[in-house]
Design an enzyme around this catalytic site. Structure first.
Site, PDB file in Angstrom:
ATOM      1  N   CYS A  58       0.833  -1.196   0.000  1.00  0.00           N
ATOM      2  CA  CYS A  58       0.000   0.000   0.000  1.00  0.00           C
ATOM      3  C   CYS A  58       0.873   1.255   0.000  1.00  0.00           C
ATOM      4  CB  CYS A  58      -0.915  -0.007   1.221  1.00  0.00           C
ATOM      5  SG  CYS A  58      -2.147   1.307   1.240  1.00  0.00           S
TER       6      CYS A  58
ATOM      7  N   CYS B 252      -6.381  -0.036   6.944  1.00  0.00           N
ATOM      8  CA  CYS B 252      -6.160   0.480   5.597  1.00  0.00           C
ATOM      9  C   CYS B 252      -7.311   1.404   5.188  1.00  0.00           C
ATOM     10  CB  CYS B 252      -6.051  -0.678   4.597  1.00  0.00           C
ATOM     11  SG  CYS B 252      -5.753  -0.149   2.900  1.00  0.00           S
TER      12      CYS B 252
ATOM     13  N   ASP C 291       0.369   3.694   1.838  1.00  0.00           N
ATOM     14  CA  ASP C 291       0.276   4.261   3.187  1.00  0.00           C
ATOM     15  C   ASP C 291       1.661   4.646   3.705  1.00  0.00           C
ATOM     16  OD1 ASP C 291       0.095   4.256   6.198  1.00  0.00           O
ATOM     17  OD2 ASP C 291      -2.015   3.869   5.721  1.00  0.00           O
TER      18      ASP C 291
ATOM     19  N   ARG D  69       2.837   4.815   6.566  1.00  0.00           N
ATOM     20  CA  ARG D  69       3.323   4.077   7.738  1.00  0.00           C
ATOM     21  C   ARG D  69       3.972   2.748   7.360  1.00  0.00           C
ATOM     22  NH1 ARG D  69      -2.458   4.141  10.480  1.00  0.00           N
ATOM     23  NH2 ARG D  69      -2.888   3.634   8.277  1.00  0.00           N
TER      24      ARG D  69
ATOM     25  N   HIS E  14      -2.136  -4.171   5.358  1.00  0.00           N
ATOM     26  CA  HIS E  14      -1.867  -3.658   6.703  1.00  0.00           C
ATOM     27  C   HIS E  14      -3.166  -3.333   7.415  1.00  0.00           C
ATOM     28  CE1 HIS E  14      -2.763   0.646   5.802  1.00  0.00           C
ATOM     29  NE2 HIS E  14      -2.442   0.279   4.571  1.00  0.00           N
TER      30      HIS E  14
END
Length: 727
Positions: A560, A624, A562, A564, A621
């Site tokens: 992803c 999400c 993302d 993080r 994760h």
């Protein structure tokens, strides 16, 4: 509440009931065989299976682990039965269960995980060889000897005097076990151990072969209470601790292994240890063998589709009903067939996969020492020898010092010292430092996490001598300032500093710079680049010089976008390892999908046709945002048309969720989405061909952000979906 209860009952009937029947069919022959190998009453194996299934299943901390008698304890139990008798051995089992209950109450379960896997696998291999050698004598018509070495030395004579019919039963049993896995899937619905015993018993009955029959008459209803063992109580206490620790460690390691095989609730290890203790108390009181989590039954349980602890409990109920109602049918099974089953099981404990794993971590000596010690000396002695060697190797690794030297273009010499600087590493350190030419300008990087006084004295003396002869030494400490503090006379902390990568690149800017430096993004990036040039680049420059002409990654990593998620951080990978694709929701559009997407398809094509990667990993994760938007229906992305079109590639994951577990829909969808994208990868013809040929592996990962834990996500069962390969 009513809906939840009905769903739970439906899930049990749909998933756990069929799985319990499969495990039951595996458990009965193995339980009988383990009891025979231990020299215990045959019924004790069935009693242990019942106690392990019902008691440990209800009270344990794992939703899918199945407990029962285990082959790893047969050597210990055989010795106890020979020394103290069976009823006294039952009391030792009860006491061992009490010890496990205390350990569970004091939250000591995690300590068992400190045992080196090389020791565990070596112990299991050693026990497997002992069982195989002993039961081979039974297959050949004789009796097992008192030790593994005696079984080995007397095997040639036993082969010469072997009995025809008994050998034929054993050979037939092993043959069925070997070929069963190659038969059609509908035939393999019957577990191989059960099929082998049925074929052997049927053939021996039809042809009237002269074999030894199993006799359970009076075994179930002829219960007698445990009795106190007579002998040295120090040895008895040692036996109690040995059974408690070995059975507990095997159960917890099995628990951890099964956790990686399913996506449900994680196991509570302390509760599992207490459940095993209660099961051993009950098993010992009823006249059963010691109980532990068994990897064969647990793996069978997961693969059969079990979802909750009711599968293990029901398997124990079926064993109980079988023993009470159909125990007479066991008399049809030839003893030699059970022995052949144990020979086959014992040999299978020597896993080439385990050997490859320990070889990859340079722990083959630990494996071999443990296995050899168990065979030649004894179980406890072999395990202790393996633990001692593992501790020595760990100490050697912890005190290993490396010194890398290279000359910079400007003529300065750069030396990097890595490791823990203790007195054990002083000879190597001084040898390397004294090889530096006198008068050289030296940049000394200390990439260390500890320095004792002996190491400081050696390093400081070399620096003074080098500078006295006209050289210069500039010391840069990449961790805590061990050298600087020691040189100033400050009292040193006895603890090692936590490992921190050079430049502390893994920390967010806010954690490194403080609020005062949180200005423009350009400033943050510039400062980060400066820190990289100053501290990290000198350490990684040789690696990038090798990678400068071409890349050879072994993994395509799809994850992803993302912020993080850091692939290199959570996989401990370095430059050149991962060919990475990032997008919102770690989605893999099916080949030829609408709306079309060439970006991910181009990466897959390049990775499989040009780079020839070995693995494609899809990593999802927790929490999400893309999955949350899917759950929120079209209204969640009404103002984001481009995102709305992209998330249509996740509709298939959302559809699958309708039949799944809904306690936490977002977490379930995040995990299920990983499985769905693995299926989508198979729609690409090149990927599908390489997977079928065994040249490419598809792996699913799930990163739980809050706990910083990476979990393996199993692929969907083949029957769940057969993707259409289009291009």
């Amino acid at each position: 509440m009513k809906l939840t209860t009905e769903s739970s009952v439906f899930s049990t009937l749909r998933h756990d009931l069929p799985a319990s029947l499969v495990v039951f069919l595996v458990a009965v022959p193995l339980s009988l065989g383990i009891a025979m190998a231990a020299g215990a009453p045959l019924a004790s194996g069935l009693i242990a299976a019942v106690a392990g299934g019902i008691v440990a299943g209800l009270l344990g901390g794992s939703p899918v682990q199945v407990s029962g008698p285990t082959a790893s304890l047969t050597v210990v139990i055989a010795g106890l039965v020979h020394t103290y008798g069976w009823r006294a051995t039952c009391l030792i089992t009860i006491l061992a269960g009490g010890v496990q209950l205390l350990l569970g109450a004091f939250k000591a379960a995690r300590a068992a995980l400190a045992i080196s896997p090389a020791v565990v696998h070596g112990m299991l291999a050693g026990v497997g060889i002992i069982i195989a050698l002993a039961q081979l004598h039974v297959v050949l018509g004789g009796s097992p000897q008192h030790s593994g070495l005696a079984n080995l030395t007397q095997l040639p004579g036993q082969i010469i005097a072997m009995h025809g019919h008994k050998v034929m039963v054993g050979v037939l049993t092993v043959t069925v076990l070997l070929v069963w896995g190659r038969l059609p899937k509908h035939v393999r619905a019957i577990p191989a151990p059960l099929a082998a015993l049925l074929v052997a018993a049927g053939t021996a009955g039809v042809f009237g072969w002269n074999v030894t029959r199993i006799d359970l008459s009076g075994a179930i209803d002829g219960w007698a209470p445990p009795e106190l063992p007579h002998g040295d109580w120090q040895h008895i206490a040692g036996a109690v601790l040995l059974i408690a620790l070995l059975a507990g460690a095997e159960s917890l390691l099995c628990c951890v292994a099964t956790d990686s095989m399913h996506t449900g609730r994680r196991a509570d290890l302390d509760r599992e240890l207490s459940g095993q203790g209660a099961a051993n108390v009950v098993s010992g009181f009823l006249g059963g063998l010691p109980v532990a989590g068994v990897i064969i039954r647990s793996t069978t349980n997961v693969r059969a589709g079990a979802r909750s602890r009711w599968s293990a409990v029901l398997h124990g109920v079926w064993v109980l009903l079988f023993a009470l109602c159909l125990g007479g049918t066991i008399q049809l099974i030839p003893m030699e067939a059970l022995a052949a089953l144990l020979v086959f099981t014992g040999i299978k404990t020597i896993s080439l996969g385990h050997i490859r794993k320990v070889h990859g971590h340079n722990e083959v000596p630990v494996y071999l020492v443990t296995m050899t010690g168990v065979i030649l000396i004894g179980l406890a002695e072999g395990v202790l020898a393996g633990l001692a060697l593992a501790a020595l190797l760990a100490l050697r690794r912890l005190t290993r010092v490396t010194v890398d030297k290279r000359e910079e273009p400007d003529g300065r010499l750069n030396a990097t010292v890595s490791g823990s600087l203790t007195f054990l590493g002083v000879p190597r350190l001084t040898q390397e430092l004294r090889a530096i030419p006198a008068g050289a300008a030296v940049d000394l990087d200390l990439n260390i996490d500890f320095m004792d006084n002996a190491a400081f004295e050696a390093l400081h003396s070399w620096r003074l001598d080098h500078e006295r002869l006209g050289g210069t030494v500039t010391i840069d400490e990449l961790h805590d300032e061990w050298y600087a503090l020691a040189a100033s006379g400050t009292r040193m902390s006895p603890a090692k500093s936590p490992p921190k990568p050079a430049g502390r690149w893994w920390l967010p800017w806010a954690h490194r710079r403080g609020d005062a430096a949180m200005t423009a993004i350009e400033c943050q990036l510039t400062r980060g680049a400066e820190e990289f040039h100053r501290r990290t680049a000198p350490l990684v420059r040789p690696i990038f010089m090798e990678l400068a002409t071409r890349q050879q990654p072994t993994h395509l990593f799809i994850t992803c976008a993302d912020s993080r998620i850091m692939p290199s951080l959570i996989t401990s990978s370095g430059p050149g390892d991962l060919f990475t694709v990032r997008n919102i929701g770690n989605l893999v559009p099916c080949a030829g999908s609408d709306p079309a997407d060439d970006s991910v398809a181009a990466a897959i094509e390049f990775a499989t046709r040009v780079l020839n990667v070995h693995t494609i990993t899809v990593c999802g994760h927790s929490g999400c945002g893309a999955m949350a938007a899917l759950l929120g229906a079209p209204a969640a992305t009404a103002d984001l048309p481009q995102l709305h079109r992209w998330l249509q590639h996740g509709d298939s994951s959302l559809t699958r969720l309708a039949d799944g577990h809904l306690d936490d829909p977002l977490d379930a969808l995040c995990r299920l989405n990983v499985q769905q994208q693995l299926e989508n990868l198979r729609t690409y013809r090149r990927v599908d061909e390489q997977v079928k040929a065994g040249r490419l592996k598809l792996v699913g990962l799930y990163f739980d952000i809050a706990s910083a834990q990476v979990h393996v996500v199993p692929a969907l069962p083949p029957a769940a979906s057969e993707p259409a390969v289009t291009a």
